[in-house]
Design a protein around this motif. Structure first.
Motif, PDB file in Angstrom:
ATOM      1  N   ILE A 475      41.769  -3.378  71.602  1.00 38.37           N
ATOM      2  CA  ILE A 475      42.585  -3.008  72.766  1.00 38.37           C
ATOM      3  C   ILE A 475      43.510  -4.158  73.162  1.00 38.37           C
ATOM      4  O   ILE A 475      44.711  -3.973  73.391  1.00 38.37           O
ATOM      5  CB  ILE A 475      41.676  -2.618  73.947  1.00 38.37           C
ATOM      6  CG1 ILE A 475      40.894  -1.350  73.625  1.00 38.37           C
ATOM      7  CG2 ILE A 475      42.498  -2.415  75.216  1.00 38.37           C
ATOM      8  CD1 ILE A 475      39.833  -1.019  74.654  1.00 38.37           C
ATOM      9  N   GLU A 478      46.327  -4.835  70.600  1.00 31.60           N
ATOM     10  CA  GLU A 478      47.245  -3.749  70.282  1.00 31.60           C
ATOM     11  C   GLU A 478      48.633  -4.035  70.851  1.00 31.60           C
ATOM     12  O   GLU A 478      48.775  -4.662  71.903  1.00 31.60           O
ATOM     13  CB  GLU A 478      46.724  -2.436  70.862  1.00 31.60           C
ATOM     14  CG  GLU A 478      47.528  -1.231  70.418  1.00 31.60           C
ATOM     15  CD  GLU A 478      47.240  -0.025  71.286  1.00 31.60           C
ATOM     16  OE1 GLU A 478      47.541   1.085  70.841  1.00 31.60           O
ATOM     17  OE2 GLU A 478      46.731  -0.209  72.388  1.00 31.60           O
ATOM     18  N   ASN A 479      49.620  -3.568  70.146  1.00 33.70           N
ATOM     19  CA  ASN A 479      51.001  -3.672  70.631  1.00 33.70           C
ATOM     20  C   ASN A 479      51.177  -2.665  71.762  1.00 33.70           C
ATOM     21  O   ASN A 479      51.200  -1.458  71.536  1.00 33.70           O
ATOM     22  CB  ASN A 479      51.979  -3.392  69.492  1.00 33.70           C
ATOM     23  CG  ASN A 479      53.415  -3.469  69.956  1.00 33.70           C
ATOM     24  OD1 ASN A 479      53.707  -3.940  71.047  1.00 33.70           O
ATOM     25  ND2 ASN A 479      54.323  -2.994  69.127  1.00 33.70           N
ATOM     26  N   ILE A 480      51.325  -3.158  72.987  1.00 35.97           N
ATOM     27  CA  ILE A 480      51.411  -2.267  74.142  1.00 35.97           C
ATOM     28  C   ILE A 480      52.846  -1.864  74.455  1.00 35.97           C
ATOM     29  O   ILE A 480      53.103  -1.173  75.432  1.00 35.97           O
ATOM     30  CB  ILE A 480      50.768  -2.917  75.382  1.00 35.97           C
ATOM     31  CG1 ILE A 480      51.444  -4.252  75.700  1.00 35.97           C
ATOM     32  CG2 ILE A 480      49.280  -3.079  75.187  1.00 35.97           C
ATOM     33  CD1 ILE A 480      50.925  -4.906  76.965  1.00 35.97           C
ATOM     34  N   LEU A 533      50.598  -0.270  83.346  1.00 33.95           N
ATOM     35  CA  LEU A 533      49.236  -0.795  83.498  1.00 33.95           C
ATOM     36  C   LEU A 533      48.693  -0.706  84.912  1.00 33.95           C
ATOM     37  O   LEU A 533      47.562  -1.112  85.162  1.00 33.95           O
ATOM     38  CB  LEU A 533      49.141  -2.255  83.024  1.00 33.95           C
ATOM     39  CG  LEU A 533      49.617  -2.551  81.606  1.00 33.95           C
ATOM     40  CD1 LEU A 533      49.523  -4.043  81.313  1.00 33.95           C
ATOM     41  CD2 LEU A 533      48.810  -1.767  80.588  1.00 33.95           C
ATOM     42  N   LEU A 642      55.532   2.748  75.601  1.00 32.08           N
ATOM     43  CA  LEU A 642      54.582   1.876  76.272  1.00 32.08           C
ATOM     44  C   LEU A 642      53.201   2.512  76.202  1.00 32.08           C
ATOM     45  O   LEU A 642      53.075   3.726  76.061  1.00 32.08           O
ATOM     46  CB  LEU A 642      54.974   1.661  77.735  1.00 32.08           C
ATOM     47  CG  LEU A 642      56.356   1.072  77.993  1.00 32.08           C
ATOM     48  CD1 LEU A 642      56.542   0.826  79.484  1.00 32.08           C
ATOM     49  CD2 LEU A 642      56.552  -0.204  77.220  1.00 32.08           C
ATOM     50  N   LYS A 643      52.181   1.691  76.308  1.00 33.77           N
ATOM     51  CA  LYS A 643      50.815   2.185  76.264  1.00 33.77           C
ATOM     52  C   LYS A 643      50.315   2.435  77.670  1.00 33.77           C
ATOM     53  O   LYS A 643      50.631   1.703  78.607  1.00 33.77           O
ATOM     54  CB  LYS A 643      49.898   1.189  75.543  1.00 33.77           C
ATOM     55  CG  LYS A 643      50.374   0.837  74.143  1.00 33.77           C
ATOM     56  CD  LYS A 643      50.501   2.058  73.248  1.00 33.77           C
ATOM     57  CE  LYS A 643      51.002   1.656  71.863  1.00 33.77           C
ATOM     58  NZ  LYS A 643      51.153   2.798  70.965  1.00 33.77           N
ATOM     59  N   ASP A 644      49.535   3.484  77.787  1.00 37.25           N
ATOM     60  CA  ASP A 644      48.991   3.864  79.081  1.00 37.25           C
ATOM     61  C   ASP A 644      47.921   2.873  79.504  1.00 37.25           C
ATOM     62  O   ASP A 644      47.348   2.163  78.687  1.00 37.25           O
ATOM     63  CB  ASP A 644      48.404   5.280  78.983  1.00 37.25           C
ATOM     64  CG  ASP A 644      48.054   5.846  80.348  1.00 37.25           C
ATOM     65  OD1 ASP A 644      46.901   5.687  80.755  1.00 37.25           O
ATOM     66  OD2 ASP A 644      48.939   6.432  80.984  1.00 37.25           O
ATOM     67  N   HIS A 645      47.619   2.844  80.809  1.00 37.23           N
ATOM     68  CA  HIS A 645      46.600   1.932  81.319  1.00 37.23           C
ATOM     69  C   HIS A 645      45.206   2.303  80.858  1.00 37.23           C
ATOM     70  O   HIS A 645      44.283   1.514  80.987  1.00 37.23           O
ATOM     71  CB  HIS A 645      46.631   1.904  82.854  1.00 37.23           C
ATOM     72  CG  HIS A 645      46.250   3.198  83.494  1.00 37.23           C
ATOM     73  ND1 HIS A 645      47.076   4.289  83.500  1.00 37.23           N
ATOM     74  CD2 HIS A 645      45.126   3.581  84.148  1.00 37.23           C
ATOM     75  CE1 HIS A 645      46.484   5.281  84.138  1.00 37.23           C
ATOM     76  NE2 HIS A 645      45.307   4.885  84.541  1.00 37.23           N
ATOM     77  N   GLY A 648      45.220   1.803  76.072  1.00 33.00           N
ATOM     78  CA  GLY A 648      46.194   1.858  74.999  1.00 33.00           C
ATOM     79  C   GLY A 648      46.696   3.222  74.599  1.00 33.00           C
ATOM     80  O   GLY A 648      47.434   3.323  73.621  1.00 33.00           O
ATOM     81  N   LEU A 707      47.093  -6.620  82.467  1.00 38.00           N
ATOM     82  CA  LEU A 707      46.622  -6.110  81.183  1.00 38.00           C
ATOM     83  C   LEU A 707      45.105  -6.236  81.068  1.00 38.00           C
ATOM     84  O   LEU A 707      44.421  -5.290  80.670  1.00 38.00           O
ATOM     85  CB  LEU A 707      47.305  -6.860  80.044  1.00 38.00           C
ATOM     86  CG  LEU A 707      46.843  -6.503  78.625  1.00 38.00           C
ATOM     87  CD1 LEU A 707      47.089  -5.032  78.335  1.00 38.00           C
ATOM     88  CD2 LEU A 707      47.537  -7.378  77.596  1.00 38.00           C
ATOM     89  N   SER A 710      43.351  -3.774  83.351  1.00 37.27           N
ATOM     90  CA  SER A 710      43.426  -2.370  82.941  1.00 37.27           C
ATOM     91  C   SER A 710      42.295  -1.975  82.006  1.00 37.27           C
ATOM     92  O   SER A 710      42.060  -0.790  81.793  1.00 37.27           O
ATOM     93  CB  SER A 710      44.775  -2.094  82.276  1.00 37.27           C
ATOM     94  OG  SER A 710      44.868  -2.757  81.027  1.00 37.27           O
TER      95      SER A 710
END
Length: 843
Positions: A475, A478-480, A533, A642-645, A648, A707, A710
């Motif tokens: 997590i 990971e590329n957020i 996030l 973008l990644k969710d809170h 990811g 981050l 989250s």
């Protein structure tokens, strides 16, 4: 001939046996307890180790049970909380299982329902408090007047809200939380009927709530409570913004309430097809709504600490079996004097139960300390699904659980030794020179089985912990979709009373951004209304020019955000095609929008979205949200996802609007700095104060901290399971050491003979370590199956790793194997120093 110590033991045993025959059961139990105390006092090292081992296991179980009790067993701290229910509005068009309700629907539910004593609605909000020292932004809530009577709370000063204060223009009153009253107003009882300034408007204080009142279990310290009122134009059916709850009438079930409110929803659907077609309702208990998603993680943790306790039991049972040689004569003497087997078993179980209770007392102290650390372990305030830390603690149910588990633990780890000891071979046990017996062989087999169980359970926990740790690292690595390093964020929430026209709010933000960009150490500055996030988002439906909806019951939907023209550069969100926003995107220019790649793949999988026009058909009724209804925007760019809170996950799809064309009164500033971002907090705050001395700056934080926050739940699970796995590993290592060490002691004569006949030290080491390796291998084979079962259960909590994670399993095997071999090698080295002459002379 026995020495004086043996004679004394013989006399005490005789008295104990005779006493057990003549006294009442309670007096006999008391005598057994006193005898057990004396026995443990004579073996302080054994007693201390057993109590510490059991205390750790029982303490971990009590701590986790305290959380389980607060969530599932203990009622919420409101009168008859089981009668409180949440009423969600469902929308088949958007495929929502639950959602907020529009004001018009809430008013109809409240007036037409026959299942509730009362129904109320609330809307969480933030307010700017000025005139009481430094300006503050405080969390608060708008509630309908019946709120406090439905919940069952009364102000300690003043009154609640009156029915007519729900009327628009009559609700300039406020109720204060106890915390705000104490900290900012010095507990002044004369605060009632005085005026304070909120959002630049005067409000009359009419009440103060009691201390410790927690709003619906959200662990959020709400400070300001205001009446929920609606302007005539806000009572609509296309603006879901309220959370509705009520108190069921006595004798009315959730199913009956569901049927009642569903019938109302059907009537509204037929009466207002344009807004209510496809909408329904769902009535659930407030408890299930708040805590329904926390059951599985907690039950998994409860099962894990149960395994730790089993390992502790096996360890103490092994230790007691190792003491069998020193107690065989005692048991034999008591048997020879006429003690029945049931009497011996009861005495030995009394001793182990006493150890369990002492371990339980220590465990209760450990759990008490853990409860005080709960604020550091639980997710941050405002997280639904986790109880307020004040609800978690030692109460009657937790105390009963600790006593029960202590007694059961004492019986579990004492049963095998009790049954083993209570059938001594009198001839061999009373023969001081006896070197072994059938009982000794049975004891050795039992100890081996217990050691194998410890190894197997430890492997289960090690593999589970390793898998969760790798998932957590996946997590974090990971590329957020953006670069969180060296980014400071903070929020500014402008009240509508400051700048009546929304575009004026945009001018305020633009001035602040320009000044912040000139600050030394700031590389770039941007703004967005919903920061990644944080969990804040809003979904809107829209139309695409020249295209119909995906289906008659489905709309085009997306999360929408309002940003300035430097936001993407500041967050380093990549531009995939088209262009970014620029300062030429003004209210007088072409209205433009940018979408993310997920939205492109969803609605334009094989087409170029650039130049396509989207139109928002609904206008948001929330005054602080952008008013984008009936506007058309042209797509000019596509940016990365973008990644969710939620550890990811990619969001549904995002649509960005320039804040000069879709003004918002709530904006989160983001500053990318060349210096530590925390050092820019005060200069940025001063920029805002230079524009408006009464404007609060809140939620100051770094993106890196956001981050990590989250994934608090995932980090907590990984840390707890790792702690339990380490504890289990230590106990397993001690268990292996105890088994091998006891075996070496029992085989001292054999080892001496082997050395006397020419055996080399390496031969002795190979013999003893080989036994430890065999036990470890058997435990590993059994533990692999258990580990697979545990990781299958954990599959729903994993991200980026498979439930059967080979690297985690290999590392766990290496660690456990190394500990087991070390635990076997230490007594093996001691055995190589056996003097054969001394050994044979002793024999």
């Amino acid at each position: 001939m026995y020495n004086m110590g043996c004679a004394a033991s013989l006399f005490r045993a005789y008295q104990h046996v005779r006493g057990g025959r003549s006294k009442t059961p309670m007096r006999t139990l008391w005598q057994d307890l006193l005898y057990s105390f004396r026995t443990l006092r004579n073996s302080p090292a054994f007693a201390l180790f057993a109590v510490l081992t059991l205390g750790l296991g029982i303490g971990a179980n009590t701590a986790i049970f305290g959380v389980v009790n607060a969530i599932f067993l203990q009622p919420m701290p409101y009168p008859h909380s089981d009668r409180l229910a949440i009423i969600w509005e469902t929308d088949s068009n958007r495929k929502l299982t639950h959602g907020t309700a529009p004001p018009a629907d809430f008013i109809d539910w409240r007036s037409q329902s026959h299942s509730f004593q009362g129904m109320a609605a609330y809307q969480q909000w933030y307010f700017n408090l000025t005139g009481a020292g430094e300006p503050q932004q405080l969390p608060g809530v708008h509630v309908s007047p019946g709120f406090f009577s439905i919940v069952g709370v009364k102000p300690i000063l003043g009154r609640g809200f009156l029915p007519d204060e729900e009327q628009y223009g009559h609700g300039n009153v406020v109720i204060l939380s106890h915390r705000l009253w104490a900290q900012d107003f010095g507990r002044d009882p004369g605060i009632i009927n005085t005026s304070i300034t909120i959002d630049r408007k005067p409000y009359t204080v009419v009440g103060v709530l009691p201390a410790g009142f927690d709003f619906l279990g959200y662990n959020l310290p709400l400070d300001l409570w205001m009446p929920l009122s609606f302007a005539p134009g806000d009572i609509r059916r296309d603006n879901p913004s309220l959370i509705v709850f009520g108190r069921l009438k006595d004798g009315v079930s959730l199913a009956q309430a569901n049927a009642d409110v569903s019938a109302i929803a059907q009537r509204l659907s037929m009466a207002f097809p344009a807004t209510n077609q496809g909408t329904g309702t769902n009535v659930v208990s407030m408890h299930d709504d708040l805590y329904g998603g926390t059951g599985d993680p907690l039950l998994v943790l409860l099962a894990v600490v149960g395994l730790v306790l089993l390992i502790a039991c096996a360890n103490v049972a092994n230790l007691m079996l190792s003491r069998s040689a020193s107690r065989q004569q005692e048991i034999a003497i008591r048997t020879a004097l006429g003690a029945r087997r049931s009497r011996l078993v009861r005495q030995l179980l009394t001793e182990t139960t006493l150890l369990g209770l002492l371990g339980g007392a220590l465990g209760l102290l450990i759990a008490y300390g853990a409860f005080h650390l709960m604020p550091l372990l639980l997710p941050p305030p405002g997280t639904a699904g986790f109880p307020h830390e004040n609800w978690i603690g030692v109460n009657a149910r937790v105390l009963e659980f600790t006593v029960l588990i202590a007694v059961v633990t004492g019986i579990i780890f004492g049963l095998a030794p009790a049954l083993q000891f209570s059938r001594p071979d009198l001839h061999e046990s009373l023969n001081e020179g006896a070197r072994g017996s059938t009982t000794g062989r049975h004891s050795r087999i039992t100890r081996d089985i217990l050691a194998v169980i410890e190894v197997a359970l430890s492997l289960v926990l090690l593999i589970g912990a390793g898998t969760l740790i790798r998932s957590f690292r996946a997590i974090l690595n990971e590329n957020i979709g953006f670069n969180p390093k060296n980014v400071l964020s903070f929020q500014v929430w402008l009240p509508s009373s400051k700048d009546p026209a929304p575009i004026q709010a945009s001018h305020f933000f633009e001035q602040a951004l320009q000044r912040m960009r000139s600050l030394p150490g700031v590389e770039s500055a941007g703004a967005v209304n919903f920061l990644p996030l944080t969990g804040w988002s809003d979904v809107t439906s829209f139309d695409i020019d020249g295209r119909s909806a995906p289906s008659p019951k489905e709309e085009f939907v997306a999360d929408y955000l309002v940003v300035d023209d430097h936001y993407f550069q500041t967050m380093q969100i990549p531009l995939l095609s088209g262009r970014r926003f620029s300062d030429s995107d003004t209210p007088n220019s072409l209205s433009v929008a940018i979408i993310n790649q997920a939205l492109k793949h969803r609605y334009w999988p094989n087409a170029n979205p650039l130049g396509q026009r989207v139109r928002f058909s609904q206008s948001n009724s929330v005054p602080y949200w952008p008013a984008i209804g009936n506007q058309s925007f042209t797509i000019v760019g596509v940016v990365g996802d973008l990644k969710d809170h939620r550890f990811g996950n990619v969001k549904l799809g995002e649509l960005y609007l320039p804040y000069m064309q879709a003004p918002s009164r709530i904006m989160r500033f983001v500053l990318r700095t060349s210096v530590p971002p925390e050092s820019m907090a005060e200069p940025a705050r001063q920029v805002v104060f230079s524009l408006d001395k009464d404007q609060p700056v809140t939620d100051v934080d770094t993106m890196e901290h956001l981050l990590s926050a989250s994934v608090t739940t995932q980090a907590l699970n990984a840390k707890l399971l790792t702690c339990f796995a380490v504890l289990a590993l230590v106990l397993a290592g001690i268990g292996i050491y105890g088994v091998i060490s006891c075996g070496v002691e029992q085989r001292t004569h054999e080892i001496g003979v082997r050395i006397a006949l020419g055996a080399q030290p390496r031969d002795v080491v190979h013999l003893i370590v080989g036994r430890g390796a065999r036990l470890t291998l058997i435990g590993i084979l059994l533990g692999i199956g258990g580990a697979y079962a545990l990781t299958t259960v954990l599959a729903g909590f994993l991200f980026g790793v498979k439930s059967v994670d080979i690297p985690s399993s290999v590392i766990a095997l290496l660690i456990l194997g190394g500990i087991a071999l070390a635990a076997s090698y230490i007594p093996a080295r001691r055995a190589t120093r056996v003097d054969p002459l001394t050994c044979l002379r002793h024999e």
